[in-house]
Write a protein that holds these residues in place. Structure first.
Motif, PDB file in Angstrom:
ATOM      1  N   UNK A 381      62.871  56.865  82.694  1.00 14.67           N
ATOM      2  CA  UNK A 381      62.125  55.662  83.053  1.00 14.67           C
ATOM      3  C   UNK A 381      61.196  55.294  81.906  1.00 14.67           C
ATOM      4  N   UNK A 382      60.612  54.121  82.016  1.00 14.00           N
ATOM      5  CA  UNK A 382      59.595  53.720  81.059  1.00 14.00           C
ATOM      6  C   UNK A 382      58.265  54.379  81.417  1.00 14.00           C
ATOM      7  N   UNK A 383      57.463  54.693  80.419  1.00 14.06           N
ATOM      8  CA  UNK A 383      56.126  55.214  80.691  1.00 14.06           C
ATOM      9  C   UNK A 383      55.333  54.198  81.509  1.00 14.06           C
ATOM     10  N   UNK A 384      54.398  54.690  82.274  1.00 11.37           N
ATOM     11  CA  UNK A 384      53.615  53.820  83.157  1.00 11.37           C
ATOM     12  C   UNK A 384      52.824  52.764  82.395  1.00 11.37           C
ATOM     13  N   UNK A 385      52.486  53.035  81.126  1.00  7.78           N
ATOM     14  CA  UNK A 385      51.679  52.077  80.380  1.00  7.78           C
ATOM     15  C   UNK A 385      52.516  50.971  79.728  1.00  7.78           C
ATOM     16  N   UNK A 386      53.838  51.030  79.883  1.00  3.20           N
ATOM     17  CA  UNK A 386      54.712  49.969  79.360  1.00  3.20           C
ATOM     18  C   UNK A 386      54.859  48.904  80.442  1.00  3.20           C
ATOM     19  N   UNK A 387      54.277  47.751  80.221  1.00  2.00           N
ATOM     20  CA  UNK A 387      54.245  46.712  81.260  1.00  2.00           C
ATOM     21  C   UNK A 387      54.839  45.380  80.815  1.00  2.00           C
ATOM     22  N   UNK A 388      55.201  45.254  79.548  1.00  3.84           N
ATOM     23  CA  UNK A 388      55.663  43.957  79.051  1.00  3.84           C
ATOM     24  C   UNK A 388      57.182  43.781  79.158  1.00  3.84           C
ATOM     25  N   UNK A 389      57.886  44.800  79.573  1.00  2.10           N
ATOM     26  CA  UNK A 389      59.311  44.699  79.891  1.00  2.10           C
ATOM     27  C   UNK A 389      59.663  45.843  80.824  1.00  2.10           C
ATOM     28  N   UNK A 390      60.853  45.805  81.408  1.00  2.00           N
ATOM     29  CA  UNK A 390      61.247  46.790  82.406  1.00  2.00           C
ATOM     30  C   UNK A 390      62.612  47.380  82.061  1.00  2.00           C
ATOM     31  N   UNK A 391      62.993  48.398  82.800  1.00  2.00           N
ATOM     32  CA  UNK A 391      64.324  48.978  82.600  1.00  2.00           C
ATOM     33  C   UNK A 391      65.409  47.967  82.944  1.00  2.00           C
ATOM     34  N   UNK A 392      65.098  47.018  83.836  1.00  2.00           N
ATOM     35  CA  UNK A 392      66.066  45.980  84.175  1.00  2.00           C
ATOM     36  C   UNK A 392      66.319  45.072  82.967  1.00  2.00           C
ATOM     37  N   UNK A 393      65.267  44.779  82.219  1.00  2.00           N
ATOM     38  CA  UNK A 393      65.432  43.982  80.999  1.00  2.00           C
ATOM     39  C   UNK A 393      66.320  44.709  79.991  1.00  2.00           C
ATOM     40  N   UNK A 394      66.078  45.985  79.830  1.00  2.00           N
ATOM     41  CA  UNK A 394      66.872  46.760  78.874  1.00  2.00           C
ATOM     42  C   UNK A 394      68.323  46.850  79.332  1.00  2.00           C
ATOM     43  N   UNK A 395      68.540  47.085  80.627  1.00  2.00           N
ATOM     44  CA  UNK A 395      69.897  47.162  81.158  1.00  2.00           C
ATOM     45  C   UNK A 395      70.665  45.872  80.909  1.00  2.00           C
ATOM     46  N   UNK A 396      69.992  44.737  81.139  1.00  2.00           N
ATOM     47  CA  UNK A 396      70.646  43.443  80.925  1.00  2.00           C
ATOM     48  C   UNK A 396      70.982  43.217  79.458  1.00  2.00           C
ATOM     49  N   UNK A 397      70.096  43.627  78.554  1.00  2.00           N
ATOM     50  CA  UNK A 397      70.349  43.436  77.136  1.00  2.00           C
ATOM     51  C   UNK A 397      71.486  44.344  76.645  1.00  2.00           C
ATOM     52  N   UNK A 398      71.589  45.558  77.177  1.00  2.00           N
ATOM     53  CA  UNK A 398      72.673  46.445  76.784  1.00  2.00           C
ATOM     54  C   UNK A 398      74.033  45.888  77.189  1.00  2.00           C
ATOM     55  N   UNK A 399      74.056  45.120  78.269  1.00  3.56           N
ATOM     56  CA  UNK A 399      75.321  44.508  78.705  1.00  3.56           C
ATOM     57  C   UNK A 399      75.850  43.516  77.671  1.00  3.56           C
ATOM     58  N   UNK A 400      74.965  42.986  76.842  1.00  8.48           N
ATOM     59  CA  UNK A 400      75.416  42.050  75.817  1.00  8.48           C
ATOM     60  C   UNK A 400      76.390  42.710  74.849  1.00  8.48           C
ATOM     61  N   UNK A 401      76.310  44.023  74.705  1.00  7.05           N
ATOM     62  CA  UNK A 401      77.216  44.766  73.834  1.00  7.05           C
ATOM     63  C   UNK A 401      78.318  45.469  74.636  1.00  7.05           C
TER      64      UNK A 401
END
Length: 468
Positions: A381-401
């Motif tokens: 998971x993302x550290x609790x202090x990471x608030x400007x994006x989420x794992x959902x954002x990363x998952x969606x971007x990985x789908x681009x590849x």
């Protein structure tokens, strides 16, 4: 299987267009949702279906699924040859039935069943979901028999499990009117605990489900400790509760990678075990297996002797006809790989998983929940202090590849924790793992430089890209 509603009247006449350039039809249109008036040439039909399917994701890059996505050409050829054979026709295809019997006994030996050699009690199924249903039914029938022998009323039965169980157990409880008793996940314990399981058991408990390889994070549940806690319950309250081990994935991993872990029939209360041949059994979907400790663990009332095609056939299943291809492929894998081959395949998967998890842990924003040291599966998971994006954002971007890396929230009590999970299967190489790491690093840098507006938690949860 998903349920689909009938299409609207306006859409029922929608058609598929056929490019006639390379086919003998001058042109044709095929209705999408009703039978065409006439057929087309085989190559035309092939083009129609293939053109639709190219929109599917690449199965080899699907890091969400536990299901096998690669087999050797020889195995694929064998499956094609066996596809017309009906697994249920034991008289018509006696050797296919013999291969099934051999597979059951190989698994019985692998899992230390308490039967004489060659006498293991079990069967193949369409997958672990059906196998779980059969294992649950045996527990339910045995509980009814115990209540009847004790001259006690048959109150509503219950089953104890962690809230991380696969949905097939929820289905079992609903279909057979068994009360599910869930042990919730808590920070630091992401699966069923021994003391927590025993605390929920009573005289109406038909069994405890322990998972060897949670779909949530790949971790093993402590079967031997659950057994010890249930021993204590019997000593203090006189309540005797058996265990079913859902080893959908771990049944084909733990015997090879962690042989010293006692989770199988070496544990006295384990009455039955299921596993998916189409997961780490390395067979294309769908084949599952269920094996019982011995004859006494499978009530005779559940076995039907069917007079089919002139022969008496004992059967215990929820369905009937299915192809023999997957059973033949399972036996092929047993012959092809042997003990050392399975160990090598699973060890390679685990080495890649632990390489991935260790490298992801070095990327600044991530925190590992598991590392792949049980199943070749890990969650982070993302550290609790990471608030400007989420794992959902990363998952969606990985789908681009083309990468399919699921992001989802945990069950009740931990619904505010969103994670990603990676499943490493046979066919996913170290080279692919390093390419994935490159893409993760790239997209993390992009997201850090271009913060995303995050929706409220209730909306964020709806972005779940994977459901168990």
């Amino acid at each position: 299987m998903a349920l689909h509603k009938q299409v609207d009247e306006d859409a029922s006449d929608a058609e598929l267009e056929i490019n006639p350039l390379y086919f003998r039809e001058a042109s044709c249109a095929i209705p999408r949702y009703r039978l065409p008036e006439s057929g087309v040439l085989p190559r035309t039909a092939l083009q129609v279906v293939r053109d639709e399917l190219i929109l599917d994701g690449n199965a080899r890059l699907n890091l969400a699924t536990f299901v096998t996505t690669w087999m050797e050409p020889e195995a694929e050829l064998l499956m094609a040859e066996c596809s017309p054979k009906n697994m249920i026709d034991k008289d018509e295809y006696p050797q296919t039935a013999e291969l099934e019997r051999r597979c059951v006994n190989i698994l019985g030996s692998l899992w230390n069943a308490q039967c004489a050699p060659g006498k293991s009690v079990g069967c193949s199924t369409t997958g672990s979901s059906e196998a779980c249903m059969l294992g649950g039914m045996a527990l339910l029938w045995r509980w009814r028999a115990r209540r009847k022998a004790a001259a006690k009323p048959a109150d509503r039965p219950n089953m104890v499990m962690g809230s991380n169980v696969q949905v097939c157990w929820e289905k079992f409880c609903r279909y057979w009117d068994v009360e599910p008793k869930y042990v919730p996940m808590v920070p630091g314990r992401l699966h069923l605990g021994a003391a927590e399981a025993a605390a929920l058991c009573d005289e109406n408990t038909i069994g405890v489900v322990a998972i060897m390889g949670s779909t949530m994070d790949g971790s093993y549940e402590p079967v031997a400790h659950i057994n010890a806690a249930l021993d204590g319950l019997q000593e203090s309250a006189g309540i005797d509760v058996p265990i079913h081990v859902d080893a959908a994935s771990g049944g084909f991993v733990a015997p090879f990678l962690q042989p010293d872990i006692e989770w199988d029939f070496r544990v006295p209360r384990v009455a039955s075990i299921n596993s998916s041949g189409h997961k780490y059994g390395l067979v294309y979907p769908g084949v599952g297996w269920v094996v019982w400790r011995d004859d006494e663990a499978l009530p005779e009332d559940l076995i039907f002797n069917v007079n089919y095609l002139g022969g008496q056939m004992p059967t215990f299943a929820l369905n009937f006809s299915r192809p023999g291809a997957q059973v033949a492929a399972q036996y092929y894998n047993f012959v092809r790989l042997g003990d050392s081959g399975y160990r090598h395949v699973q060890q390679t998967c685990q080495d890649i998983a632990m390489h991935l998890s260790s490298e992801i842990a070095k990327i600044g924003p991530f925190e590992l929940l598991t590392d792949g040291s049980d199943l070749p599966v890990f969650a982070f998971k993302l550290r609790d202090d990471v608030t400007t994006y989420s794992v959902f954002d990363l998952s969606e971007r990985l789908r681009m590849r083309g990468w399919q890396v699921p992001a989802y929230t945990f069950p009740e009590n931990l619904t505010d924790m969103a994670v990603m999970r990676i499943v490493v299967r046979n066919g996913f190489s170290m080279d692919l793992a390093n390419l994935l790491l490159d893409d993760v690093r790239l997209h993390v840098r992009t997201l850090e430089h271009h913060p995303q507006t995050q929706p409220p938690p209730e909306i964020q949860a709806m972005r779940q890209s994977f459901k168990h």
